[in-house]
Design a protein around this motif. Sequence first.
Motif, PDB file in Angstrom:
ATOM      1  N   HIS A  52       0.818  -1.205   0.000  1.00 13.75           N
ATOM      2  CA  HIS A  52       0.000   0.000   0.000  1.00 13.75           C
ATOM      3  C   HIS A  52       0.856   1.261   0.000  1.00 13.75           C
ATOM      4  O   HIS A  52       0.376   2.324  -0.352  1.00 13.75           O
ATOM      5  CB  HIS A  52      -0.944   0.017   1.206  1.00 13.75           C
ATOM      6  N   GLN A  53       2.090   1.169   0.363  1.00 17.74           N
ATOM      7  CA  GLN A  53       2.960   2.328   0.407  1.00 17.74           C
ATOM      8  C   GLN A  53       3.508   2.673  -0.972  1.00 17.74           C
ATOM      9  O   GLN A  53       3.818   3.823  -1.232  1.00 17.74           O
ATOM     10  CB  GLN A  53       4.126   2.090   1.371  1.00 17.74           C
ATOM     11  N   ARG A  54       3.636   1.704  -1.830  1.00 10.70           N
ATOM     12  CA  ARG A  54       4.210   1.946  -3.158  1.00 10.70           C
ATOM     13  C   ARG A  54       3.130   2.416  -4.121  1.00 10.70           C
ATOM     14  O   ARG A  54       2.138   1.736  -4.335  1.00 10.70           O
ATOM     15  CB  ARG A  54       4.815   0.668  -3.715  1.00 10.70           C
ATOM     16  N   PRO A  55       3.318   3.567  -4.741  1.00  9.10           N
ATOM     17  CA  PRO A  55       2.330   4.012  -5.734  1.00  9.10           C
ATOM     18  C   PRO A  55       2.477   3.218  -7.028  1.00  9.10           C
ATOM     19  O   PRO A  55       3.565   2.751  -7.375  1.00  9.10           O
ATOM     20  CB  PRO A  55       2.682   5.482  -5.953  1.00  9.10           C
ATOM     21  N   THR A  56       1.381   3.071  -7.730  1.00  9.44           N
ATOM     22  CA  THR A  56       1.422   2.370  -9.014  1.00  9.44           C
ATOM     23  C   THR A  56       2.018   3.299 -10.067  1.00  9.44           C
ATOM     24  O   THR A  56       2.158   4.508  -9.854  1.00  9.44           O
ATOM     25  CB  THR A  56       0.008   1.949  -9.446  1.00  9.44           C
ATOM     26  N   ALA A  57       2.319   2.735 -11.224  1.00  2.40           N
ATOM     27  CA  ALA A  57       2.884   3.530 -12.317  1.00  2.40           C
ATOM     28  C   ALA A  57       1.896   4.604 -12.767  1.00  2.40           C
ATOM     29  O   ALA A  57       2.278   5.744 -13.050  1.00  2.40           O
ATOM     30  CB  ALA A  57       3.256   2.620 -13.478  1.00  2.40           C
ATOM     31  N   LEU A  58       0.611   4.255 -12.800  1.00  2.00           N
ATOM     32  CA  LEU A  58      -0.401   5.219 -13.207  1.00  2.00           C
ATOM     33  C   LEU A  58      -0.498   6.367 -12.191  1.00  2.00           C
ATOM     34  O   LEU A  58      -0.632   7.538 -12.571  1.00  2.00           O
ATOM     35  CB  LEU A  58      -1.756   4.538 -13.380  1.00  2.00           C
ATOM     36  N   GLU A  59      -0.409   6.038 -10.906  1.00  2.00           N
ATOM     37  CA  GLU A  59      -0.440   7.088  -9.874  1.00  2.00           C
ATOM     38  C   GLU A  59       0.759   8.028 -10.010  1.00  2.00           C
ATOM     39  O   GLU A  59       0.619   9.251  -9.868  1.00  2.00           O
ATOM     40  CB  GLU A  59      -0.472   6.460  -8.480  1.00  2.00           C
ATOM     41  N   LEU A  60       1.922   7.453 -10.286  1.00  2.00           N
ATOM     42  CA  LEU A  60       3.105   8.297 -10.485  1.00  2.00           C
ATOM     43  C   LEU A  60       2.929   9.205 -11.704  1.00  2.00           C
ATOM     44  O   LEU A  60       3.299  10.391 -11.671  1.00  2.00           O
ATOM     45  CB  LEU A  60       4.356   7.426 -10.660  1.00  2.00           C
ATOM     46  N   LEU A  61       2.355   8.640 -12.762  1.00  2.00           N
ATOM     47  CA  LEU A  61       2.113   9.425 -13.969  1.00  2.00           C
ATOM     48  C   LEU A  61       1.143  10.568 -13.674  1.00  2.00           C
ATOM     49  O   LEU A  61       1.362  11.713 -14.092  1.00  2.00           O
ATOM     50  CB  LEU A  61       1.569   8.521 -15.073  1.00  2.00           C
ATOM     51  N   ASP A  71       3.186  17.380 -20.157  1.00  2.00           N
ATOM     52  CA  ASP A  71       1.978  18.022 -20.692  1.00  2.00           C
ATOM     53  C   ASP A  71       0.900  16.969 -20.938  1.00  2.00           C
ATOM     54  O   ASP A  71       1.121  15.765 -20.756  1.00  2.00           O
ATOM     55  CB  ASP A  71       2.290  18.809 -21.957  1.00  2.00           C
ATOM     56  N   GLN A  72      -0.279  17.424 -21.359  1.00  2.00           N
ATOM     57  CA  GLN A  72      -1.413  16.524 -21.540  1.00  2.00           C
ATOM     58  C   GLN A  72      -1.140  15.483 -22.619  1.00  2.00           C
ATOM     59  O   GLN A  72      -1.496  14.315 -22.450  1.00  2.00           O
ATOM     60  CB  GLN A  72      -2.674  17.313 -21.899  1.00  2.00           C
ATOM     61  N   GLN A  73      -0.505  15.887 -23.703  1.00  2.00           N
ATOM     62  CA  GLN A  73      -0.221  14.953 -24.795  1.00  2.00           C
ATOM     63  C   GLN A  73       0.683  13.823 -24.308  1.00  2.00           C
ATOM     64  O   GLN A  73       0.423  12.635 -24.561  1.00  2.00           O
ATOM     65  CB  GLN A  73       0.438  15.685 -25.960  1.00  2.00           C
ATOM     66  N   GLU A  74       1.746  14.152 -23.577  1.00  2.00           N
ATOM     67  CA  GLU A  74       2.656  13.120 -23.055  1.00  2.00           C
ATOM     68  C   GLU A  74       1.934  12.249 -22.029  1.00  2.00           C
ATOM     69  O   GLU A  74       2.111  11.030 -21.989  1.00  2.00           O
ATOM     70  CB  GLU A  74       3.895  13.774 -22.440  1.00  2.00           C
ATOM     71  N   TYR A  75       1.100  12.885 -21.196  1.00  2.00           N
ATOM     72  CA  TYR A  75       0.328  12.133 -20.190  1.00  2.00           C
ATOM     73  C   TYR A  75      -0.568  11.101 -20.871  1.00  2.00           C
ATOM     74  O   TYR A  75      -0.584   9.930 -20.490  1.00  2.00           O
ATOM     75  CB  TYR A  75      -0.507  13.091 -19.342  1.00  2.00           C
ATOM     76  N   GLU A  76      -1.313  11.538 -21.883  1.00  2.00           N
ATOM     77  CA  GLU A  76      -2.227  10.629 -22.577  1.00  2.00           C
ATOM     78  C   GLU A  76      -1.470   9.494 -23.264  1.00  2.00           C
ATOM     79  O   GLU A  76      -1.898   8.341 -23.228  1.00  2.00           O
ATOM     80  CB  GLU A  76      -3.071  11.394 -23.604  1.00  2.00           C
ATOM     81  N   GLN A  77      -0.344   9.790 -23.882  1.00  2.00           N
ATOM     82  CA  GLN A  77       0.453   8.764 -24.556  1.00  2.00           C
ATOM     83  C   GLN A  77       0.980   7.733 -23.565  1.00  2.00           C
ATOM     84  O   GLN A  77       0.875   6.535 -23.786  1.00  2.00           O
ATOM     85  CB  GLN A  77       1.626   9.404 -25.332  1.00  2.00           C
ATOM     86  N   ARG A  78       1.540   8.205 -22.476  1.00  4.21           N
ATOM     87  CA  ARG A  78       2.092   7.274 -21.482  1.00  4.21           C
ATOM     88  C   ARG A  78       0.985   6.463 -20.813  1.00  4.21           C
ATOM     89  O   ARG A  78       1.160   5.288 -20.483  1.00  4.21           O
ATOM     90  CB  ARG A  78       2.904   8.032 -20.442  1.00  4.21           C
ATOM     91  N   LYS A  79      -0.170   7.086 -20.603  1.00  2.74           N
ATOM     92  CA  LYS A  79      -1.310   6.373 -20.029  1.00  2.74           C
ATOM     93  C   LYS A  79      -1.746   5.241 -20.956  1.00  2.74           C
ATOM     94  O   LYS A  79      -2.001   4.129 -20.494  1.00  2.74           O
ATOM     95  CB  LYS A  79      -2.463   7.346 -19.777  1.00  2.74           C
ATOM     96  N   ARG A  80      -1.829   5.523 -22.260  1.00  4.72           N
ATOM     97  CA  ARG A  80      -2.166   4.472 -23.230  1.00  4.72           C
ATOM     98  C   ARG A  80      -1.131   3.359 -23.199  1.00  4.72           C
ATOM     99  O   ARG A  80      -1.477   2.170 -23.243  1.00  4.72           O
ATOM    100  CB  ARG A  80      -2.273   5.048 -24.642  1.00  4.72           C
ATOM    101  N   ASP A  81       0.136   3.723 -23.102  1.00  4.46           N
ATOM    102  CA  ASP A  81       1.206   2.718 -23.060  1.00  4.46           C
ATOM    103  C   ASP A  81       1.064   1.826 -21.811  1.00  4.46           C
ATOM    104  O   ASP A  81       1.301   0.620 -21.886  1.00  4.46           O
ATOM    105  CB  ASP A  81       2.580   3.396 -23.066  1.00  4.46           C
ATOM    106  N   LEU A  82       0.710   2.437 -20.715  1.00  3.35           N
ATOM    107  CA  LEU A  82       0.560   1.655 -19.472  1.00  3.35           C
ATOM    108  C   LEU A  82      -0.645   0.725 -19.528  1.00  3.35           C
ATOM    109  O   LEU A  82      -0.621  -0.366 -18.957  1.00  3.35           O
ATOM    110  CB  LEU A  82       0.428   2.595 -18.272  1.00  3.35           C
ATOM    111  N   MET A  83      -1.694   1.135 -20.193  1.00  3.20           N
ATOM    112  CA  MET A  83      -2.922   0.341 -20.256  1.00  3.20           C
ATOM    113  C   MET A  83      -2.778  -0.857 -21.193  1.00  3.20           C
ATOM    114  O   MET A  83      -3.523  -1.807 -21.108  1.00  3.20           O
ATOM    115  CB  MET A  83      -4.106   1.202 -20.684  1.00  3.20           C
ATOM    116  N   HIS A  84      -1.822  -0.824 -22.075  1.00  2.00           N
ATOM    117  CA  HIS A  84      -1.655  -1.940 -23.024  1.00  2.00           C
ATOM    118  C   HIS A  84      -0.602  -2.868 -22.598  1.00  2.00           C
ATOM    119  O   HIS A  84       0.195  -3.044 -22.021  1.00  2.00           O
ATOM    120  CB  HIS A  84      -1.351  -1.438 -24.435  1.00  2.00           C
TER     121      HIS A  84
END
Length: 84
Positions: A52-61, A71-84
């Motif tokens: 519970h102490q370690r944040p997930t990759a999505l939380e860090l993002l 920025d939003q564009q980089e956030y959306e791209q990295r979020k898509r990468d994490l979801m796949h």
Amino acid sequence: MWGNMMAHMGNYGWGHMLFGGLMMVLFWGTVIALAVFLVRGLVRGRDNAISHQRPTALELLQERYARGEIDQQEYEQRKRDLMH
């Protein structure tokens, strides 16, 4: 002497000795089982607290985006990468 001992054992029989031995085995078995459950509970509790102490990759993002590090564009791209 042996006659008196055998007579004494005859009065109580082997049942008392077997019952006493069984009770001792049950007592120590219970003590050991409780110790095992206690140790397992402590280990599980520690593992859950650590996870519970370690944040997930999505939380860090999300934190990086909230701080303005990306920025939003980089956030959306990295979020898509994490979801796949």
